[in-house]
Every structure is written in C-alpha cells, then in structure tokens.
Design a protein around this motif. Structure first.
Motif, PDB file in Angstrom:
ATOM      1  N   VAL A 148     -19.232 -21.395  30.315  1.00 48.88           N
ATOM      2  CA  VAL A 148     -19.996 -20.245  29.827  1.00 48.88           C
ATOM      3  C   VAL A 148     -20.883 -20.661  28.655  1.00 48.88           C
ATOM      4  N   ARG A 149     -20.344 -21.459  27.745  1.00 50.80           N
ATOM      5  CA  ARG A 149     -21.135 -21.893  26.583  1.00 50.80           C
ATOM      6  C   ARG A 149     -22.263 -22.825  26.991  1.00 50.80           C
ATOM      7  N   LEU A 150     -21.950 -23.785  27.842  1.00 51.86           N
ATOM      8  CA  LEU A 150     -22.982 -24.740  28.268  1.00 51.86           C
ATOM      9  C   LEU A 150     -24.067 -24.035  29.065  1.00 51.86           C
ATOM     10  N   TYR A 151     -23.661 -23.262  30.065  1.00 56.08           N
ATOM     11  CA  TYR A 151     -24.633 -22.557  30.898  1.00 56.08           C
ATOM     12  C   TYR A 151     -25.451 -21.569  30.077  1.00 56.08           C
ATOM     13  N   GLY A 152     -24.783 -20.856  29.177  1.00 60.78           N
ATOM     14  CA  GLY A 152     -25.499 -19.893  28.350  1.00 60.78           C
ATOM     15  C   GLY A 152     -26.557 -20.554  27.489  1.00 60.78           C
ATOM     16  N   MET A 153     -26.218 -21.665  26.854  1.00 63.40           N
ATOM     17  CA  MET A 153     -27.171 -22.356  26.005  1.00 63.40           C
ATOM     18  C   MET A 153     -28.350 -22.877  26.812  1.00 63.40           C
ATOM     19  N   VAL A 154     -28.054 -23.520  27.927  1.00 59.76           N
ATOM     20  CA  VAL A 154     -29.125 -24.094  28.747  1.00 59.76           C
ATOM     21  C   VAL A 154     -30.006 -22.996  29.327  1.00 59.76           C
ATOM     22  N   SER A 155     -29.407 -21.914  29.788  1.00 58.59           N
ATOM     23  CA  SER A 155     -30.197 -20.817  30.355  1.00 58.59           C
ATOM     24  C   SER A 155     -31.123 -20.202  29.317  1.00 58.59           C
ATOM     25  N   MET A 212     -29.721 -26.892  18.274  1.00 58.20           N
ATOM     26  CA  MET A 212     -28.734 -25.892  18.657  1.00 58.20           C
ATOM     27  C   MET A 212     -27.863 -26.405  19.798  1.00 58.20           C
ATOM     28  N   PHE A 213     -28.475 -27.174  20.704  1.00 55.50           N
ATOM     29  CA  PHE A 213     -27.696 -27.758  21.793  1.00 55.50           C
ATOM     30  C   PHE A 213     -26.650 -28.727  21.242  1.00 55.50           C
ATOM     31  N   ASP A 214     -27.004 -29.468  20.195  1.00 53.72           N
ATOM     32  CA  ASP A 214     -26.034 -30.360  19.552  1.00 53.72           C
ATOM     33  C   ASP A 214     -24.830 -29.575  19.045  1.00 53.72           C
ATOM     34  N   TYR A 215     -25.091 -28.428  18.424  1.00 57.68           N
ATOM     35  CA  TYR A 215     -23.990 -27.601  17.944  1.00 57.68           C
ATOM     36  C   TYR A 215     -23.127 -27.096  19.109  1.00 57.68           C
ATOM     37  N   THR A 216     -23.770 -26.791  20.224  1.00 54.35           N
ATOM     38  CA  THR A 216     -23.018 -26.363  21.404  1.00 54.35           C
ATOM     39  C   THR A 216     -22.104 -27.481  21.887  1.00 54.35           C
ATOM     40  N   LEU A 217     -22.615 -28.709  21.923  1.00 54.74           N
ATOM     41  CA  LEU A 217     -21.786 -29.845  22.327  1.00 54.74           C
ATOM     42  C   LEU A 217     -20.612 -30.028  21.372  1.00 54.74           C
ATOM     43  N   ALA A 218     -20.862 -29.840  20.098  1.00 55.66           N
ATOM     44  CA  ALA A 218     -19.789 -29.970  19.115  1.00 55.66           C
ATOM     45  C   ALA A 218     -18.707 -28.920  19.351  1.00 55.66           C
ATOM     46  N   GLU A 219     -19.121 -27.701  19.686  1.00 55.23           N
ATOM     47  CA  GLU A 219     -18.159 -26.630  19.962  1.00 55.23           C
ATOM     48  C   GLU A 219     -17.349 -26.942  21.221  1.00 55.23           C
ATOM     49  N   LEU A 220     -18.030 -27.453  22.247  1.00 55.03           N
ATOM     50  CA  LEU A 220     -17.334 -27.810  23.477  1.00 55.03           C
ATOM     51  C   LEU A 220     -16.314 -28.918  23.218  1.00 55.03           C
ATOM     52  N   ALA A 221     -16.734 -29.925  22.454  1.00 53.26           N
ATOM     53  CA  ALA A 221     -15.837 -31.039  22.152  1.00 53.26           C
ATOM     54  C   ALA A 221     -14.597 -30.546  21.416  1.00 53.26           C
ATOM     55  N   GLU A 222     -14.790 -29.652  20.462  1.00 51.14           N
ATOM     56  CA  GLU A 222     -13.649 -29.123  19.705  1.00 51.14           C
ATOM     57  C   GLU A 222     -12.688 -28.369  20.621  1.00 51.14           C
ATOM     58  N   MET A 223     -13.216 -27.652  21.601  1.00 51.25           N
ATOM     59  CA  MET A 223     -12.379 -26.867  22.500  1.00 51.25           C
ATOM     60  C   MET A 223     -11.468 -27.749  23.354  1.00 51.25           C
ATOM     61  N   VAL A 224     -11.914 -28.993  23.616  1.00 53.61           N
ATOM     62  CA  VAL A 224     -11.130 -29.883  24.485  1.00 53.61           C
ATOM     63  C   VAL A 224     -10.574 -31.087  23.726  1.00 53.61           C
ATOM     64  N   ALA A 283      -5.651 -23.985  30.618  1.00 55.39           N
ATOM     65  CA  ALA A 283      -6.649 -25.049  30.752  1.00 55.39           C
ATOM     66  C   ALA A 283      -7.810 -24.577  31.617  1.00 55.39           C
ATOM     67  N   VAL A 284      -7.501 -23.821  32.677  1.00 55.57           N
ATOM     68  CA  VAL A 284      -8.562 -23.264  33.521  1.00 55.57           C
ATOM     69  C   VAL A 284      -9.431 -22.315  32.699  1.00 55.57           C
ATOM     70  N   LEU A 285      -8.789 -21.515  31.853  1.00 57.44           N
ATOM     71  CA  LEU A 285      -9.528 -20.623  30.964  1.00 57.44           C
ATOM     72  C   LEU A 285     -10.449 -21.418  30.045  1.00 57.44           C
ATOM     73  N   THR A 286      -9.960 -22.501  29.492  1.00 49.16           N
ATOM     74  CA  THR A 286     -10.774 -23.325  28.604  1.00 49.16           C
ATOM     75  C   THR A 286     -11.945 -23.936  29.362  1.00 49.16           C
ATOM     76  N   PHE A 287     -11.707 -24.367  30.595  1.00 48.74           N
ATOM     77  CA  PHE A 287     -12.785 -24.913  31.423  1.00 48.74           C
ATOM     78  C   PHE A 287     -13.888 -23.877  31.618  1.00 48.74           C
ATOM     79  N   LEU A 288     -13.499 -22.662  31.941  1.00 52.05           N
ATOM     80  CA  LEU A 288     -14.494 -21.605  32.159  1.00 52.05           C
ATOM     81  C   LEU A 288     -15.213 -21.245  30.859  1.00 52.05           C
ATOM     82  N   ARG A 289     -14.496 -21.234  29.761  1.00 51.06           N
ATOM     83  CA  ARG A 289     -15.135 -20.955  28.469  1.00 51.06           C
ATOM     84  C   ARG A 289     -16.164 -22.032  28.131  1.00 51.06           C
ATOM     85  N   CYS A 290     -15.842 -23.275  28.452  1.00 52.40           N
ATOM     86  CA  CYS A 290     -16.790 -24.369  28.216  1.00 52.40           C
ATOM     87  C   CYS A 290     -18.040 -24.187  29.073  1.00 52.40           C
TER      88      CYS A 290
END
Length: 245
Positions: free
Chosen positions: A200-207, A224-236, A191-198
């Motif tokens: 990384v994706r959010l920070y990477g997109m925003v940066s 593209m940010f919408d797609y990032t949110l969709a990916e994050l949602a799927e991960m959790v 779960a900690v790994l998943t948190f960090l992966r989330c």
C-alpha cells in the motif's frame, strides 16, 4: 532418443508475428493517443487490416487489451527480477539492496511508462474487467510474485516482529487468512498484513508521483520516495541509509 521438437510452420510463424504486431500497435495507440484510441478499427487502420480480420486473432477488443495488459505485467516482472538479481550479485545477496532495487525499479518503470501504468493500476478501460481474465491474472501473479518472493526470503532469513493473530481485527484476520491460503505460503497472518501494508505504501507513493498528484507541493518527489523506502525497511526490520541530503 528424446522427442524431436518440430519447428513452427511458416503459417504459425506468420500468425505469431501478426499477433505481436497487433498487440504492439494497440499499446502504441494507448501511449500516443490514450485509452479511448484502443479500438479494433483504429488498430486495423494502422496495420492495413480490416477490423473483422482482427477477430481471427482476438475474440474482442477486451480480449486484445487483456493480452496487452498481460504483456505489460510480464515486462514489469522481468525488469524487477533483473534488478533484484543485479543487486544480489553486486552485494552478495544483501536484503536491503534487493529491496531497494525492486522498489526503485518499479518506480522507474512506472515513471517511464505512465500510460501503461494507468492501464494496469489506475482506472481500467470502460467495459474492461481484466482482473477476471486468466491471461492477465497469470501475468499479474508473476509480477506480484517478485515482491512476495523477496518478502518471503526476508522472513525466512531474518524474521521480524509482526502483530499476533489476536491483535488483528477479526474481520481483517479472516481475510488475511484467506489471502495467505490462496498464496500457499507458510506465513503468519501478521506477516501477510505487513506485506500488504508495504505494498500500500509503495503503490501509493508511486501512484501519486505517476499521476502528478504531488505537484502541488513537490517538483521532485524522489526525496519523498527515499523516506517511503526508509519506512518500508523499518517495517520489515531492515537498516536503510538516510535520505540524501
């Protein structure tokens, strides 16, 4: 009877107001003229003070910038927290709505405060080792706690599949365990790994959007940010609405 709280003296009020003005002036120089302009002499010039006089309030330029960084982290944390509370009240605590609100507010703040975002999340000022400063560390932890608290709430309410310990590379597993222990949370390493992966994706997109590194392909990266949110949602394990058409 309880203890009587003594009001700050006039001298203390003046000192506190001066400290806030110094920090505000430093942040203003950062925004209008860039990181190199954040110098005690320049701040003193704007405020009508000598550089030596500023040392009565901050031990060094780095000390001042660290306090500015701390204030900015607190500001982001407050904004994200308010967005989460508003989404929770509007939806009866829907986790997807709260996740969208937190991530979207982080993006909105970053795009509206690009120089400050660069100071905190980009290349630090020369000679500044903010991560070792107690003020910055405490405020940064409050910022990260908004996302971690949301993640932990989701895990408790709706646990989702995560990698088992034996599926994680041993070196990474040891690091995840140390990080988990430092947080003091009851979460499996996966779960900690998943948190960090989330993150990384959010920070990477925003940066990428803040620093305009997507301009070669996208004039407006919001889709593209919408797609990032969709990916994050799927991960959790959350259901996310499809991107706008």
């Amino acid at each position: 009877m309880g203890d009587v709280v003594q009001a700050p003296s006039r001298r203390d009020r003046v000192r506190a107001a001066t400290i806030e003005e110094i920090k505000s002036t430093a942040r203003g120089l950062l925004v209008t003229e860039g990181p190199d302009a954040v110098k005690l002499r320049a701040i003193g010039r704007v405020m009508g003070m000598t550089a030596p006089a500023l040392y009565r309030y901050f031990g060094s330029r780095d000390d001042l910038v660290n306090h500015v960084c701390g204030d900015i982290f607190t500001e982001i944390a407050d904004d994200i927290h308010a967005a989460i509370v508003a989404a929770s009240e509007a939806t009866g605590g829907d986790m997807t709505a709260k996740m969208i609100a937190a991530c979207s507010q982080f993006r909105r703040w970053a795009l509206a405060h690009r120089p400050e975002f660069g100071l905190l999340f980009g290349t630090p000022l020369p000679g500044l080792e903010a991560v070792k400063d107690d003020v910055v560390t405490e405020c940064a932890q409050r910022f990260s706690a908004e996302f971690l608290g949301l993640f932990y709430e989701l895990w408790r309410r709706h646990p989702f599949p995560v990698p088992a310990d034996e599926e994680i590379e041993p070196g990474l597993m040891a690091q995840l365990a140390r990080y988990r222990d430092s947080l003091g949370v009851d979460l499996p390493a996966g779960a900690v790994l998943t948190f960090l992966r989330c993150w990384v994706r959010l920070y990477g997109m925003v940066s990428l959007e803040v620093f305009e590194h997507l301009n070669f392909a996208l004039e407006d990266p919001s889709g593209m940010f919408d797609y990032t949110l969709a990916e994050l949602a799927e991960m959790v394990g959350l259901d996310y609405p499809p991107p706008r058409g």
